[in-house]
Scaffold this active site. Structure first.
Site, PDB file in Angstrom:
ATOM      1  N   ILE A  69     -42.944  72.886 -17.054  1.00 11.10           N
ATOM      2  CA  ILE A  69     -42.476  74.244 -16.599  1.00 11.10           C
ATOM      3  C   ILE A  69     -41.929  74.343 -15.149  1.00 11.10           C
ATOM      4  O   ILE A  69     -42.277  73.963 -14.337  1.00 11.10           O
ATOM      5  CB  ILE A  69     -43.753  75.243 -16.856  1.00 11.10           C
ATOM      6  CG1 ILE A  69     -44.271  75.355 -17.993  1.00 11.10           C
ATOM      7  CG2 ILE A  69     -43.259  76.662 -16.379  1.00 11.10           C
ATOM      8  CD1 ILE A  69     -43.404  75.820 -19.137  1.00 11.10           C
ATOM      9  N   GLY A 125     -45.697  71.068 -19.105  1.00 13.69           N
ATOM     10  CA  GLY A 125     -45.060  71.598 -20.555  1.00 13.69           C
ATOM     11  C   GLY A 125     -44.437  70.742 -21.380  1.00 13.69           C
ATOM     12  O   GLY A 125     -44.214  70.770 -22.661  1.00 13.69           O
ATOM     13  N   ASP A 128     -46.894  69.858 -23.937  1.00 16.87           N
ATOM     14  CA  ASP A 128     -47.107  70.822 -24.793  1.00 16.87           C
ATOM     15  C   ASP A 128     -45.879  70.625 -25.868  1.00 16.87           C
ATOM     16  O   ASP A 128     -46.077  70.724 -27.070  1.00 16.87           O
ATOM     17  CB  ASP A 128     -46.712  72.241 -24.077  1.00 16.87           C
ATOM     18  CG  ASP A 128     -47.780  72.655 -23.374  1.00 16.87           C
ATOM     19  OD1 ASP A 128     -49.170  72.536 -23.701  1.00 16.87           O
ATOM     20  OD2 ASP A 128     -47.412  73.092 -22.104  1.00 16.87           O
ATOM     21  N   GLU A 148     -51.521  70.951 -15.486  1.00 17.45           N
ATOM     22  CA  GLU A 148     -51.914  72.396 -15.350  1.00 17.45           C
ATOM     23  C   GLU A 148     -52.886  72.577 -14.122  1.00 17.45           C
ATOM     24  O   GLU A 148     -53.027  73.559 -13.397  1.00 17.45           O
ATOM     25  CB  GLU A 148     -51.798  73.151 -16.416  1.00 17.45           C
ATOM     26  CG  GLU A 148     -50.589  73.389 -17.198  1.00 17.45           C
ATOM     27  CD  GLU A 148     -49.934  72.209 -18.101  1.00 17.45           C
ATOM     28  OE1 GLU A 148     -49.205  72.369 -18.745  1.00 17.45           O
ATOM     29  OE2 GLU A 148     -50.889  71.059 -18.074  1.00 17.45           O
ATOM     30  N   ASP A 156     -51.357  76.537 -21.519  1.00 12.76           N
ATOM     31  CA  ASP A 156     -51.564  77.424 -22.438  1.00 12.76           C
ATOM     32  C   ASP A 156     -50.413  77.493 -23.646  1.00 12.76           C
ATOM     33  O   ASP A 156     -50.414  78.481 -24.481  1.00 12.76           O
ATOM     34  CB  ASP A 156     -51.575  78.849 -21.859  1.00 12.76           C
ATOM     35  CG  ASP A 156     -50.335  79.106 -20.990  1.00 12.76           C
ATOM     36  OD1 ASP A 156     -49.497  78.313 -21.018  1.00 12.76           O
ATOM     37  OD2 ASP A 156     -50.291  80.298 -20.222  1.00 12.76           O
TER      38      ASP A 156
END
Length: 275
Positions: A69, A125, A128, A148, A156
Site C-alpha cells: 500500500i 498489499g 493481499d 503490516e 485487512d
C-alpha cells in the site's frame, strides 16, 4: 480500450486470448495508491466482459511486482476519517476499508482465471493481491513479506483470510506475526506459488505459455472450475458436491462438450466458441 492511471492492459500477441494486466507505477515500485483501488476492479470487469479474453496474467512493471500500500494513501485515508465525531469517523474509515477490500475481491469475482506472475518485491498489499489470484508463479529473485504488523496495522485486504487456506494456518500465523522476508523458493515450499522460474524473462515466457494452454480449453469448463473451487471453500463436502451437480446440470450439455469429444475422437485440437 480504456486507459488507467495505475494499470496497463496489453495483448502481447495479436489474436491471443491471453491479456496482460500490469501494475504500472514502476517509479513507486508499484505501490497501491487510492487510484489503484478505483482502476483495478474497473479493469477486471472490462476484461471479464470482453469475449476475446480467456485468461488474465497479472504482473508488475519495472524491477518489482508490488511494494504494498502506498504510504501516502494510508495517510490520506487517516486524515479523511478524522472528524469531531468518533462514531462517524470510524464509520467512514470502515466504508473505505470495505471498498478497498472489494477491489481485491474483484479478482475472485472475475469469471476468467487470473494468474499472478511475481518478480522482485511482493510486500503487504501485494500479498493481499496475489492470494486472491487463481494461480501464482514467481521468478528466482522474488521475495515476500506480510509487512503490516511493522506498520502497526492488522492486514485487512484479504491476506489473513485467504493465506491460511493456501499455506496452512500455522505458517500464515508465523509469517504474519514476524513480518519476515521470505524467498521465492520458500514460497514454493509453502505452496504460495506453484513454480519458481530462473529469471523474469523466463517467468514471463513460461507463464504466457501456461496461460495460452488454459485459454485453449473450453471456456465453460474453465470458468466453471474456478467458480466451483471458490464456492467449495465455504462448503462442506456434501454441500460442494451438491453445488457442482447443480452447476453441471445447467452447463454440462454444451457445444463445448460435443466439440471436445469430437476433437478427441479425430485426434485434432478442439476449437471452442468465445464466452
Amino acid at each position: 480500450m480504456e486507459s488507467y492511471k495505475t494499470l496497463e492492459i496489453i495483448q502481447k500477441t495479436p489474436d491471443s486470448s491471453v491479456f496482460h494486466l500490469i501494475l504500472n507505477r514502476p517509479s513507486q515500485l508499484n505501490a497501491l495508491s487510492l487510484d489503484f483501488f478505483v482502476d483495478f476492479p474497473k479493469a477486471l470487469s472490462s476484461l471479464d466482459q470482453n469475449p476475446d479474453v480467456a485468461v488474465i496474467v497479472l504482473s508488475g512493471a519495472g524491477k518489482h511486482f508490488c511494494s504494498g500500500i502506498d504510504i501516502n494513501s494510508l495517510s490520506t485515508i487517516s486524515e479523511r476519517s478524522e472528524s469531531g465525531d468518533r462514531g462517524r469517523s470510524s464509520e467512514l474509515l470502515r466504508r473505505r476499508i470495505k471498498s478497498m477490500q472489494a477491489a481485491i475481491t474483484a479478482v475472485e469475482q472475475c469469471r476468467k482465471p487470473v494468474i499472478a506472475a511475481i518478480h522482485g518485491a511482493c510486500i503487504g498489499g501485494g500479498i493481499d493481491l496475489i492470494t486472491a489470484c487463481d494461480i501464482r508463479y514467481c521468478s528466482e529473485d522474488a521475495f515476500f513479506s506480510i509487512k503490516e504488523v511493522d506498520l502497526a496495522i492488522v492486514a485487512d485486504l484479504g491476506t489473513l483470510q485467504r493465506l491460511p487456506s493456501i499455506v496452512g494456518h500455522a505458517n500464515a500465523m508465523e509469517l504474519a506475526l514476524t513480518a519476515r522476508r521470505f524467498s521465492g523458493r520458500e514460497a514454493k515450499d509453502l505452496g504460495l506459488v506453484s513454480q519458481v522460474f530462473g529469471s523474469k524473462s523466463e517467468l514471463d515466457k513460461d507463464v504466457t505459455t501456461i496461460a495460452e494452454g488454459i485459454a485453449a480449453k473450453s471456456p465453460l469448463a474453465v470458468t466453471g472450475t474456478k467458480a466451483v473451487l471458490l464456492r467449495s471453500r465455504e462448503m462442506s463436502l456434501e454441500e460442494g458436491l451438491d453445488y457442482v451437480a447443480t452447476w453441471n446440470s445447467a452447463m454440462l450439455i454444451s457445444d463445448d462438450l460435443i466439440e471436445a469429444v469430437s476433437a478427441h475422437m479425430t485426434k485434432r485440437q478442439p476449437r471452442f466458441a468465445k464466452l
